[in-house]
Scaffold this motif. Structure first.
Motif, mmCIF file in Angstrom:
data_model
loop_
_atom_site.group_PDB
_atom_site.id
_atom_site.type_symbol
_atom_site.label_atom_id
_atom_site.label_comp_id
_atom_site.label_asym_id
_atom_site.label_seq_id
_atom_site.Cartn_x
_atom_site.Cartn_y
_atom_site.Cartn_z
ATOM 1 N N ASP A 98 -10.527 -4.601 -10.326
ATOM 2 C CA ASP A 98 -11.629 -5.416 -9.821
ATOM 3 C C ASP A 98 -12.933 -5.132 -10.561
ATOM 4 O OD1 ASP A 98 -9.891 -6.543 -8.020
ATOM 5 O OD2 ASP A 98 -10.599 -5.372 -6.310
ATOM 6 N N VAL A 99 -12.962 -4.046 -11.328
ATOM 7 C CA VAL A 99 -14.138 -3.691 -12.125
ATOM 8 C C VAL A 99 -14.017 -4.294 -13.518
ATOM 9 C CG1 VAL A 99 -15.447 -1.781 -13.141
ATOM 10 C CG2 VAL A 99 -14.474 -1.558 -10.830
ATOM 11 N N PHE A 100 -12.857 -4.118 -14.140
ATOM 12 C CA PHE A 100 -12.589 -4.630 -15.492
ATOM 13 C C PHE A 100 -11.487 -5.666 -15.365
ATOM 14 C CE2 PHE A 100 -10.402 -3.824 -19.702
ATOM 15 C CZ PHE A 100 -11.313 -4.549 -20.439
ATOM 16 N N LYS A 101 -11.868 -6.922 -15.262
ATOM 17 C CA LYS A 101 -10.914 -8.000 -14.981
ATOM 18 C C LYS A 101 -10.295 -8.545 -16.270
ATOM 19 C CE LYS A 101 -13.033 -9.229 -10.660
ATOM 20 N NZ LYS A 101 -13.425 -10.275 -9.751
ATOM 21 N N ILE A 102 -8.938 -8.633 -16.238
ATOM 22 C CA ILE A 102 -8.196 -9.141 -17.386
ATOM 23 C C ILE A 102 -7.150 -10.145 -16.908
ATOM 24 C CG2 ILE A 102 -8.612 -7.068 -18.775
ATOM 25 C CD1 ILE A 102 -5.782 -6.137 -18.059
ATOM 26 N N HIS A 103 -6.394 -10.726 -17.850
ATOM 27 C CA HIS A 103 -5.402 -11.765 -17.538
ATOM 28 C C HIS A 103 -3.966 -11.251 -17.505
ATOM 29 C CE1 HIS A 103 -7.983 -15.312 -17.587
ATOM 30 N NE2 HIS A 103 -8.672 -14.679 -18.506
ATOM 31 N N CYS A 104 -3.745 -9.955 -17.584
ATOM 32 C CA CYS A 104 -2.394 -9.385 -17.640
ATOM 33 C C CYS A 104 -1.539 -9.870 -16.464
ATOM 34 C CB CYS A 104 -2.485 -7.870 -17.627
ATOM 35 S SG CYS A 104 -0.886 -7.034 -17.558
ATOM 36 N N PHE A 105 -0.257 -10.124 -16.731
ATOM 37 C CA PHE A 105 0.666 -10.553 -15.677
ATOM 38 C C PHE A 105 0.770 -9.507 -14.570
ATOM 39 C CE2 PHE A 105 4.953 -10.272 -13.844
ATOM 40 C CZ PHE A 105 4.959 -11.454 -13.135
ATOM 41 N N GLY A 106 0.891 -8.259 -14.932
ATOM 42 C CA GLY A 106 1.104 -7.225 -13.932
ATOM 43 C C GLY A 106 -0.152 -6.820 -13.189
ATOM 44 N N CYS A 107 -1.237 -6.676 -13.915
ATOM 45 C CA CYS A 107 -2.413 -6.060 -13.295
ATOM 46 C C CYS A 107 -3.672 -6.907 -13.386
ATOM 47 C CB CYS A 107 -2.674 -4.705 -13.931
ATOM 48 S SG CYS A 107 -2.891 -4.789 -15.725
ATOM 49 N N GLY A 139 0.201 -13.484 -11.399
ATOM 50 C CA GLY A 139 0.636 -12.121 -11.683
ATOM 51 C C GLY A 139 0.912 -11.300 -10.438
ATOM 52 N N LEU A 140 1.164 -10.027 -10.652
ATOM 53 C CA LEU A 140 1.534 -9.115 -9.577
ATOM 54 C C LEU A 140 0.327 -8.591 -8.792
ATOM 55 C CD1 LEU A 140 4.306 -7.148 -11.485
ATOM 56 C CD2 LEU A 140 4.599 -8.973 -9.798
ATOM 57 N N GLN A 141 -0.859 -8.685 -9.374
ATOM 58 C CA GLN A 141 -2.099 -8.330 -8.675
ATOM 59 C C GLN A 141 -2.121 -6.889 -8.161
ATOM 60 O OE1 GLN A 141 -4.822 -10.539 -8.359
ATOM 61 N NE2 GLN A 141 -3.637 -11.752 -9.801
ATOM 62 N N ILE A 142 -1.688 -5.948 -8.981
ATOM 63 C CA ILE A 142 -1.740 -4.557 -8.541
ATOM 64 C C ILE A 142 -3.192 -4.076 -8.523
ATOM 65 C CG2 ILE A 142 0.559 -4.138 -9.520
ATOM 66 C CD1 ILE A 142 -0.894 -2.184 -11.491
ATOM 67 N N LYS A 143 -3.440 -3.059 -7.737
ATOM 68 C CA LYS A 143 -4.767 -2.451 -7.615
ATOM 69 C C LYS A 143 -4.601 -0.940 -7.709
ATOM 70 C CE LYS A 143 -6.658 -6.444 -6.577
ATOM 71 N NZ LYS A 143 -7.449 -7.160 -7.534
ATOM 72 N N SER A 144 -5.300 -0.328 -8.660
ATOM 73 C CA SER A 144 -5.191 1.107 -8.917
ATOM 74 C C SER A 144 -6.536 1.770 -8.671
ATOM 75 C CB SER A 144 -4.772 1.348 -10.373
ATOM 76 O OG SER A 144 -3.589 0.648 -10.684
ATOM 77 N N ILE A 184 -1.075 0.793 -4.000
ATOM 78 C CA ILE A 184 -0.255 0.317 -2.889
ATOM 79 C C ILE A 184 0.027 -1.152 -3.185
ATOM 80 C CG2 ILE A 184 -0.125 -0.087 -0.405
ATOM 81 C CD1 ILE A 184 -0.311 2.879 -1.109
ATOM 82 N N TRP A 185 1.301 -1.503 -3.285
ATOM 83 C CA TRP A 185 1.673 -2.867 -3.671
ATOM 84 C C TRP A 185 2.757 -3.378 -2.741
ATOM 85 C CZ3 TRP A 185 6.132 -5.174 -5.861
ATOM 86 C CH2 TRP A 185 5.920 -6.468 -6.344
ATOM 87 N N LYS A 186 2.563 -4.592 -2.261
ATOM 88 C CA LYS A 186 3.537 -5.215 -1.354
ATOM 89 C C LYS A 186 4.273 -6.323 -2.092
ATOM 90 C CE LYS A 186 4.095 -7.220 3.236
ATOM 91 N NZ LYS A 186 5.467 -7.376 2.984
ATOM 92 N N PRO A 187 5.589 -6.171 -2.260
ATOM 93 C CA PRO A 187 6.358 -7.233 -2.907
ATOM 94 C C PRO A 187 6.436 -8.472 -2.026
ATOM 95 C CG PRO A 187 7.816 -5.477 -2.150
ATOM 96 C CD PRO A 187 6.417 -5.030 -1.881
ATOM 97 N N GLU A 188 6.529 -9.607 -2.664
ATOM 98 C CA GLU A 188 6.731 -10.886 -1.968
ATOM 99 C C GLU A 188 8.229 -11.135 -1.855
ATOM 100 O OE1 GLU A 188 4.404 -12.645 -0.622
ATOM 101 O OE2 GLU A 188 2.704 -11.548 -1.459
ATOM 102 N N PRO A 189 8.649 -12.019 -0.964
ATOM 103 C CA PRO A 189 10.081 -12.301 -0.821
ATOM 104 C C PRO A 189 10.747 -12.738 -2.131
ATOM 105 C CG PRO A 189 8.877 -13.227 1.030
ATOM 106 C CD PRO A 189 7.845 -12.712 0.047
ATOM 107 N N TYR A 190 10.011 -13.385 -3.031
ATOM 108 C CA TYR A 190 10.594 -13.843 -4.298
ATOM 109 C C TYR A 190 10.730 -12.720 -5.330
ATOM 110 C CZ TYR A 190 5.587 -14.429 -5.273
ATOM 111 O OH TYR A 190 4.240 -14.239 -5.398
ATOM 112 N N HIS A 191 10.320 -11.490 -5.016
ATOM 113 C CA HIS A 191 10.533 -10.338 -5.894
ATOM 114 C C HIS A 191 11.879 -9.672 -5.612
ATOM 115 C CE1 HIS A 191 5.955 -10.317 -6.137
ATOM 116 N NE2 HIS A 191 6.393 -10.607 -7.346
ATOM 117 N N ILE A 192 12.736 -10.371 -4.895
ATOM 118 C CA ILE A 192 14.012 -9.812 -4.467
ATOM 119 C C ILE A 192 15.004 -9.725 -5.630
ATOM 120 C CG2 ILE A 192 15.099 -12.002 -3.770
ATOM 121 C CD1 ILE A 192 15.983 -10.390 -1.181
#
Length: 134
Positions: free
Chosen positions: A7-16, A23-28, A38-46
């Motif tokens: 959220d400080v250094f915003k980029i277009h990466c698929f994962g982060c 993308g996966l919208q992870i937060k570190s 802490i990451w919560k998978p969506e039902p389509y990540h099955i």
């Protein structure tokens, strides 16, 4: 810094990438000596019924470890991400994942990463993935 690094250094990466709506919208963020995600998978990540697809787990680990190496660099050099990117890119040179047990699709994954070794051109990061504290 209390805010997630993405959220400080915003980029277009698929994962982060905070700028990638698909993308996966992870937060570190730092928690003690660990970089925590802490990451919560969506039902389509099955993958197998009831469990997170292993490739998705690897993608979350990959991006979280890159941010761990980047955060470590910023901490050591005093570089502030809110003023711009570091002078070079952080990318994965090698990724090894040992899947010890399947991760249930329900609930959150907790990733804890830390730098084990830092060289001039390479940083080695270890990441543990937990679900329900296990």
């Amino acid at each position: 810094m209390d805010r997630p690094l993405q959220d400080v250094f915003k980029i277009h990466c698929f994962g982060c990438g905070a700028l990638n709506a698909h993308g996966l919208q992870i937060k570190s963020r730092w928690e003690g000596d660990d970089m925590l995600c802490i990451w919560k998978p969506e039902p389509y990540h099955i993958g197998h019924p009831g469990y997170v697809y292993g490739g998705t787990i690897a993608s979350v680990i990959d991006c979280h470890c890159i941010w761990t190496a980047l955060a470590h660099y910023c901490h050591e050099t005093g570089h502030a991400l809110d003023v711009g990117p570091p002078p070079f890119a952080f990318v994965t040179g090698s990724l090894k994942v040992d899947y010890l047990k399947p991760v249930p699709i329900d609930g959150e994954m907790e990733l804890r990463a830390r730098v084990l070794e830092k060289g001039e051109r390479k940083t080695i990061v270890r990441c543990r993935v937990l679900h329900s504290g296990i």
